[in-house]
Write a protein that holds these residues in place. Structure first.
Motif: not given
Length: 325
Positions: A1-25
């Motif tokens: 399990m991986i947990f990603v935290i931070g303030g709003a609009y700080q780029g958390k989702k983009e980091f996850v997509k790039k780092e862990f090869h996850i697409n938006e869907q």
């Protein structure tokens, strides 16, 4: 399990997509997904929105999230940090903010990696390189042993064993005054006074009712006090034995200690299995005295471990010890 935290609009989702090869869907939205989708999800964004929605539905959120995490252990979870700033005036909003913090602690405990993202830059703040067996064998578990709060029988200095009475007004008020550390799970005696105490001390926590945590059966002494027992030959015999001879038509000390030892080992095995690093046991004075006599490193006589109502002791248990495997 991986947990990603931070303030709003700080780029958390983009980091996850790039780092862990996850697409938006493949990333669920916590505001709209259902439980079946959560069980199959690769990633979820907006854990705080899922918590808010479930609280509005009056669901036991902590138990809901804990059960979900145990079923989907390879999940990536994204959560906005909402604990900073002014304390909300609205009571629900305060409770919500507290719940997000508590569940964040729960998720971080399960996660092998935790990242904080700020301005698009990710910092790894937890990395667990050990495998599951090594984690299991190295775990130190904090065990908070808590005696139930006050009942009418306590005020009258009675032997209260199998009698199933509720807390009195003084007991409810005392429990509400207490502020105890966060724990992963609460184990509680089946008797009302303990369950009511646990509900006040640990609202919205996962709770397991354990029969073996019940109080000693005081037999012929049950719900009697000194004034009613003085002159009783069996009571005098019990006094002369330094209160160690057992109770006529009740439990012996040997039987009580054997039951409590088996129950405590069962609880620790459960905590090790689920990788809990802290638990609370809400039980009775006699049960706590047996646990401390059997398992505390510091050696005292049995009666020296008597705890006051709504107080107790902290044990640190080595979950890797062979006796708990």
């Amino acid at each position: 399990m991986i947990f990603v935290i931070g303030g709003a609009y700080q780029g958390k989702k983009e980091f996850v997509k790039k780092e862990f090869h996850i697409n938006e869907q493949e990333i669920l939205d916590g505001e709209y997904c259902n439980y079946e989708e959560l069980l199959q999800a690769k990633a979820i964004c907006g854990l705080e929105r899922l918590i808010y929605r479930r609280m509005k539905e009056e669901i036991d959120v902590y138990t809901f999230i804990d059960t979900w995490l145990k079923e989907n252990k390879d999940l990536i979870i994204i959560c906005n940090e909402i604990g900073s700033g002014l304390v909300p005036v609205d009571a629900f909003e305060r409770k919500y903010r507290e719940m997000v913090g508590r569940i964040g602690c729960l998720v971080a405990g399960y996660a092998k990696e935790v990242y904080r993202v700020q301005y698009g830059i990710a910092t790894k703040i937890k990395e667990n390189k050990k495998n599951d067996q090594e984690i299991k064998e190295s775990a130190i578990i904090k065990v908070y042993l808590i005696r139930h709060s006050i009942t009418k029988g306590n005020l009258e200095k009675r032997f209260i064993g199998s009698t199933d009475e509720s807390l009195c007004e003084e007991g409810i008020a005392l429990a509400k005054e207490k502020k105890l550390p966060f724990v992963c799970k609460v184990y509680v005696s089946p008797l009302k006074r303990c369950q009511e105490t646990a509900n006040i001390l640990y609202p919205n926590h996962e709770t397991a009712v354990i029969s073996g945590l019940r109080e000693t059966d005081f037999g012929d002494f049950e719900y009697k006090n000194y004034e009613e027992l003085k002159g009783n030959k069996d009571y005098q015999k019990w006094i002369d034995s330094n209160a160690m001879s057992g109770f006529p038509n009740g439990e012996s000390m040997e039987d009580t200690n054997r039951r409590v030892e088996d129950t405590f080992l069962h609880i620790i095995k459960d905590a090790v299995k689920h990788q809990y690093d802290s638990i609370a046991i809400v039980t009775h004075g006699g049960t706590i005295m047996s646990i401390m006599t059997l398992f505390a490193k510091e050696k005292r006589s049995y009666h020296d471990w008597l705890a006051k109502n709504c107080e107790g002791f902290l044990l640190e248990i080595d979950g890797g010890s062979a006796c708990y495997q």
